[in-house]
Design an enzyme around this catalytic site. Structure first.
Site: not given
Ligand code: ZN
Length: 165
Positions: A44, A49, A87-88, A129-130, A133
């Site tokens: 995701g 991000q 998380c990226l 999660h997304e 963000h």
């Molecule tokens: Zn993340």
């Protein structure tokens, strides 16, 4: 992490703006997001991000790529469970996060139609999660101060890297 904004980049803390409708520009952004998500082995990605403060997320929880605009959670189960999340924007960090197991979301799809989707288990975690963000909420906001103390040296390292540019 190619093209990804890393903690503590301040854009990760900004609330994203809803998009009014799916235009060629927003579709181009989401296409780019899907590419970046796959290039980084993510399941995701949220627009902040990649430095874009707009309510766009892309996910692929095993059913192919999906693009969602203005996603919001409209129902969540009382029942919760804990899953280890990465998380990226936080390379090499995973933390256990307690979240509802089932959710229902509402969003604008690529054809400019309002859609609803009910999901559970891992897919439900990815969407939560997304969507976090888009509200400036990060994985470290969900954990206890004890858990935070455990990953503190990794966070400090990221902070140092960020201030070094
Ligand atoms: Zn993340």
């Amino acid at each position: 992490m190619r093209n990804i904004r890393i903690y503590p980049d301040p854009i990760l803390r900004k609330k994203s703006t809803p998009i009014s409708n799916a235009t060629k520009e927003t579709l181009d952004i989401s296409q780019k997001m899907i590419e970046i998500m796959y290039a980084n082995d993510g399941v995701g990605l949220a627009a902040p991000q990649i430095g874009i403060s707009e309510q766009i997320i892309t996910v692929d929880y095993g059913e192919g790529p999906m693009v969602l605009f203005n996603p919001e959670i409209i129902e969540s189960s009382e029942e919760k469970n804990e899953l280890e999340e990465g998380c990226l924007s936080f390379p090499d960090i995973t933390v256990p996060i307690l979240r509802p197991i089932k959710i229902k979301i509402k969003f604008l799809n690529e054809e400019n139609k309002i859609s609803e989707l009910s999901i559970d288990n891992i897919a439900a975690k990815v969407f939560q999660h997304e969507i976090d963000h888009l509200n400036g909420i990060l994985i470290i906001d969900h954990i206890s101060s004890l858990k935070k103390a455990i990953i503190n040296s990794k966070l400090k390292k990221l902070e140092k890297l960020y201030s070094a540019g």
